[in-house]
Every structure is written in structure tokens, then in C-alpha cells.
Motif scaffolding. Structure first.
Motif, short mmCIF file in Angstrom:
data_model
loop_
_atom_site.label_atom_id
_atom_site.label_comp_id
_atom_site.label_asym_id
_atom_site.label_seq_id
_atom_site.Cartn_x
_atom_site.Cartn_y
_atom_site.Cartn_z
N LYS A 88 0.84 -1.20 0.00
CA LYS A 88 0.00 0.00 0.00
C LYS A 88 0.87 1.25 0.00
CE LYS A 88 -3.83 -2.11 2.58
NZ LYS A 88 -4.69 -2.01 3.79
N ILE A 89 0.40 2.28 -0.72
CA ILE A 89 1.13 3.55 -0.77
C ILE A 89 0.12 4.68 -0.58
CG2 ILE A 89 2.47 5.12 -2.22
CD1 ILE A 89 3.43 2.65 -3.76
N THR A 90 0.52 5.67 0.24
CA THR A 90 -0.29 6.88 0.39
C THR A 90 0.54 8.06 -0.07
OG1 THR A 90 -1.52 5.97 2.26
CG2 THR A 90 -1.53 8.36 2.01
N ILE A 91 0.00 8.84 -1.03
CA ILE A 91 0.72 9.97 -1.60
C ILE A 91 -0.04 11.24 -1.28
CG2 ILE A 91 1.65 11.00 -3.71
CD1 ILE A 91 1.59 8.21 -4.98
N SER A 92 0.64 12.20 -0.63
CA SER A 92 0.01 13.47 -0.29
C SER A 92 -0.09 14.38 -1.50
CB SER A 92 0.80 14.15 0.83
OG SER A 92 0.86 13.33 1.98
N ALA A 93 -0.89 15.42 -1.38
CA ALA A 93 -1.21 16.28 -2.53
C ALA A 93 -0.07 17.15 -3.05
CB ALA A 93 -2.40 17.16 -2.17
N PRO A 94 0.82 17.72 -2.20
CA PRO A 94 1.77 18.72 -2.71
C PRO A 94 2.81 18.19 -3.70
CG PRO A 94 1.52 18.91 -0.34
CD PRO A 94 0.89 17.62 -0.75
N ILE A 95 2.99 16.90 -3.82
CA ILE A 95 4.04 16.35 -4.69
C ILE A 95 3.77 16.74 -6.13
CG2 ILE A 95 5.14 14.25 -5.55
CD1 ILE A 95 4.44 12.95 -2.88
N LYS A 96 4.77 17.35 -6.77
CA LYS A 96 4.63 17.77 -8.16
C LYS A 96 5.61 17.07 -9.08
CE LYS A 96 1.48 20.73 -6.97
NZ LYS A 96 0.07 20.43 -7.25
N THR A 97 6.74 16.63 -8.53
CA THR A 97 7.79 16.01 -9.35
C THR A 97 8.03 14.58 -8.90
OG1 THR A 97 8.88 18.15 -9.62
CG2 THR A 97 10.17 16.20 -10.15
N MET A 98 7.95 13.67 -9.86
CA MET A 98 8.17 12.27 -9.56
C MET A 98 9.00 11.67 -10.68
SD MET A 98 5.29 9.44 -8.47
CE MET A 98 4.80 10.35 -7.01
N GLY A 99 10.16 11.10 -10.35
CA GLY A 99 11.08 10.59 -11.36
C GLY A 99 10.61 9.29 -12.00
N MET A 100 11.40 8.83 -12.94
CA MET A 100 11.07 7.63 -13.70
C MET A 100 11.02 6.40 -12.78
SD MET A 100 13.28 5.95 -16.84
CE MET A 100 13.16 7.48 -17.78
N GLY A 101 9.97 5.60 -12.94
CA GLY A 101 9.87 4.31 -12.26
C GLY A 101 10.01 4.36 -10.75
N VAL A 102 9.38 5.36 -10.13
CA VAL A 102 9.52 5.53 -8.67
C VAL A 102 9.14 4.25 -7.92
CG1 VAL A 102 8.61 6.74 -6.66
CG2 VAL A 102 9.22 8.01 -8.71
N PHE A 103 8.07 3.61 -8.35
CA PHE A 103 7.61 2.38 -7.69
C PHE A 103 7.74 1.18 -8.64
CE2 PHE A 103 5.22 5.95 -5.92
CZ PHE A 103 5.55 5.85 -4.58
N LEU A 104 8.66 1.26 -9.55
CA LEU A 104 8.88 0.23 -10.56
C LEU A 104 9.00 -1.17 -9.96
CD1 LEU A 104 9.73 -0.37 -13.62
CD2 LEU A 104 12.07 -0.17 -12.79
N SER A 105 8.29 -2.13 -10.56
CA SER A 105 8.40 -3.54 -10.17
C SER A 105 8.10 -3.78 -8.70
CB SER A 105 9.79 -4.07 -10.52
OG SER A 105 10.01 -4.04 -11.92
N SER A 106 7.14 -3.03 -8.15
CA SER A 106 6.65 -3.34 -6.81
C SER A 106 5.59 -4.41 -6.99
CB SER A 106 6.06 -2.08 -6.15
OG SER A 106 7.07 -1.11 -5.95
N LEU A 107 6.02 -5.65 -7.02
CA LEU A 107 5.18 -6.76 -7.49
C LEU A 107 4.07 -7.13 -6.51
CD1 LEU A 107 7.97 -9.06 -8.99
CD2 LEU A 107 6.56 -7.33 -10.14
N LYS A 108 4.13 -6.63 -5.27
CA LYS A 108 3.08 -6.93 -4.29
C LYS A 108 2.10 -5.77 -4.11
CE LYS A 108 6.08 -10.05 -1.63
NZ LYS A 108 6.69 -10.31 -0.30
#
Length: 318
Positions: A242-262
Motif C-alpha cells: 500500500k502507498i499513500t501519496i500526499s497532494a503537494p508532490i509535483k515532481t516524480m522521477g522515472m519508475g519511482v515504484f517500478l516492479s513493486s510486485l506486491k
């Protein structure tokens, strides 16, 4: 005559009994704490006294630090009933030194193969407010699987966690980053496979590339509202569910959660699927189906289904 003799004998017996060592009040002894037979109350040493007695200066040679860790683990346990290592002194360039984490782990094995250790780093003078590269890097140490090391961070000394300063931890289950930290640099905690609980604090603004890559024990992460930038592959290849992402984030790089298979569920507190410009954050997250958007202006917008490169079949506000 006989009455006088008997009376005299009784008086002598009384005097002897009063002066007998078995009399608890003999010699002004008593329960008033003034040298009597009752032992004085046991006093617990203050934190300052413990630091003065057990503090280990990190400016010493590795061999001396290791020797003191072993001795202090034994002595602290004898006095306090728990295992604790207290580091003091000024940081250095750790390129020429073995990490304090590895030194602690190896010294601990000379004491016991099973223990919980509090690694107290609150009294270190972190120059420039940063944890230096390699300072607490871990490594695989044979027969150490039953040793758990927990960090006691200072609340207001650290602003930057430099690259690879806590990487490869195999004996730590929980990391609570203090609110003073603003920057977590590239690969700072990468491959720390034993971490199960991660609290990022309330002031982190930047999370570097691959900062938490390959943390297989971590099931859930909450990215606080203070974060504005997350680097490439920051949480890739881990065990997140599980992931919780807050609102202010504007920049997210390539494949931040890449291959999170679960990974199965993402909660996002922004209002629009276009608030973050990224289309591959969830690449190869094959089990990811659910997106919860409590603040969405239009939760029925089809763009939510491909939010950050995901393939969401269940999009809802709650």
C-alpha cells in the motif's frame, strides 16, 4: 536480700539484651535511612550519568571503538538490564573507516548471538547537520540473524541523510526519521531488506534516486505532505502493498515504484490526475488495481485509470 540479688540479675540481663547485636535498634540503627540496617534506596542513574559512563567517542580508531562497544554492552546490561550503545563525538569522513553499524553488530556477536540493541546516535555532533556516507551502512554478518538494532535519532540535529549512509541494513526492522530531516539523498537506505516500518517524518522535502530501492520487508509507506520531489526508482523493487501519496508532490522521477510486485492499493490526496506529470511510476506493478482519491474533483475521470502509468480497474473516493 534475695530479692535484691534477683533484681540486680534482671537489671544485668536487660542491659545485656539492649546492647546485643541482634537488637535492630542497637547503635542508633533503624529504618530512618541514617546508617541503619535498612539499605538505602536504589537510585537510577540519570541520562547524563549514563552518557558520561558509557559514551563511546567516534573519533577513535575502529579497533578501539569495537573494543569499547563489546565492553559497554556487557556493563550496560549488568547495570540496566538492556543492551544499549551510546555514540558521542564528531563525525568524520567514513571512507576510511568501518561503519558504526557494522562495528556494533560484530562486537555484539562476541557478547551474544541474540539481543535487541538500542543504537543511540543522539549525542553525535553531526557536522553540517548531515549523516555522512557510509556512517551506518550495514552488511551481511554470519550468525547475526537474531540481533536486532534499533536507532535512537536526535530530534533536531540532522537535516540531510547523505547517499548510502544507511544502506544494506539486515538487522533493523524500523526506521523513524526525525522531523528535522529535509533531504534523503540517493541510495540512502537502498537494499535495507529487514526494514518493515518506515516513518519519513513531517519535514522531508526531497527523496533522492533509489533512496529506498529493494526494501523487501516494507509493506506500506506514507509519503508526507512536506515532500515535493521524489527521484527515479526511489521505492522500486520492494515489498510495498500500500502507498499513500500526499497532494503537494509535483515532481516524480522515472519508475519511482517500478516492479513493486506486491503493490495492490494507492491512496492519492490530490484533486486531479494531471497534478503530477509522470506516466511510468507504477510500471510493472502487476497486482496494482485499486486507486483511492478522497479529494478528487471528478473521480469518474477516465484519466484516473492510468494515473502515473498504472492500470487501475477500481477507482473510488473512499
Amino acid at each position: 536480700m534475695y530479692k535484691k540479688i534477683i533484681l540486680l540479675i534482671l537489671c544485668l540481663i536487660f542491659v545485656i539484651s539492649c546492647s546485643s547485636p541482634s537488637n535492630p535498634d542497637n547503635g542508633n540503627q533503624g529504618n530512618n535511612g541514617d546508617g541503619g540496617s535498612t539499605p538505602p534506596p536504589i537510585t537510577t542513574p540519570t541520562e547524563e550519568e549514563l552518557i558520561a559512563k558509557y559514551g563511546i567517542d567516534i573519533g577513535q580508531a575502529d579497533a578501539e571503538i569495537s573494543k569499547q562497544i563489546e565492553a559497554n554492552l556487557k556493563a550496560y546490561y549488568t547495570e540496566m538490564g538492556s543492551y544499549r550503545v551510546i555514540f558521542t563525538g564528531t563525525t568524520a569522513n567514513y571512507g576510511d573507516h568501518e561503519s558504526l553499524y557494522a562495528l556494533t553488530l560484530k562486537a555484539a556477536l562476541k557478547v551474544s548471538s541474540s539481543m535487541n540493541i538500542e543504537l543511540d546516535i543522539k549525542n553525535i555532533n553531526f557536522q553540517d547537520g548531515s549523516v555522512k556516507t557510509g556512517m551506518f551502512s550495514g552488511e551481511v554478518v554470519d550468525n547475526s540473524q537474531n540481533i536486532v538494532i534499533s536507532f535512537a535519532f536526535p530530534t533536531d540535529k540532522i537535516k540531510t541523510i547523505e547517499m548510502m549512509s544507511f544502506d544494506n541494513l539486515y538487522n533493523t526492522k524500523e526506521i523513524v526519521i526525525p522531523d528535522s530531516v529535509i533531504t534523503i539523498s540517493d541510495m540512502a537506505f537502498q537494499n535495507s531488506q529487514s526494514i518493515e516500518i518506515l516513518n519519513l517524518g513531517n519535514s522531508v522535502q526531497t527523496i533522492g534516486e533509489y533512496a529506498f530501492m529493494y526494501i523487501e520487508g516494507l509493506k506500506e509507506v506514507i509519503i508526507p505532505a512536506s515532500v515535493t520531489s521524489i527521484g527515479m526508482g526511489a521505492f522500486s523493487g520492494g515489498g510495498l502493498e500500500k502507498i499513500t501519496i500526499s497532494a503537494p508532490i509535483k515532481t516524480m522521477g522515472m519508475g519511482v515504484f517500478l516492479s513493486s510486485l506486491k503493490l495492490t492499493t494507492v491512496t492519492y490526496y490530490g484533486t486531479s490526475p494531471t497534478d503530477i506529470n509522470n506516466n511510468d511510476a507504477f510500471l510493472y506493478c502487476d497486482k496494482l488495481t485499486t486507486l483511492i482519491v478522497p479529494n478528487a474533483t471528478n473521480p469518474n475521470d477516465n484519466a484516473w485509470k492510468t494515473f502515473l502509468g498504472g492500470n487501475f480497474t477500481d477507482v473510488r473516493k473512499e
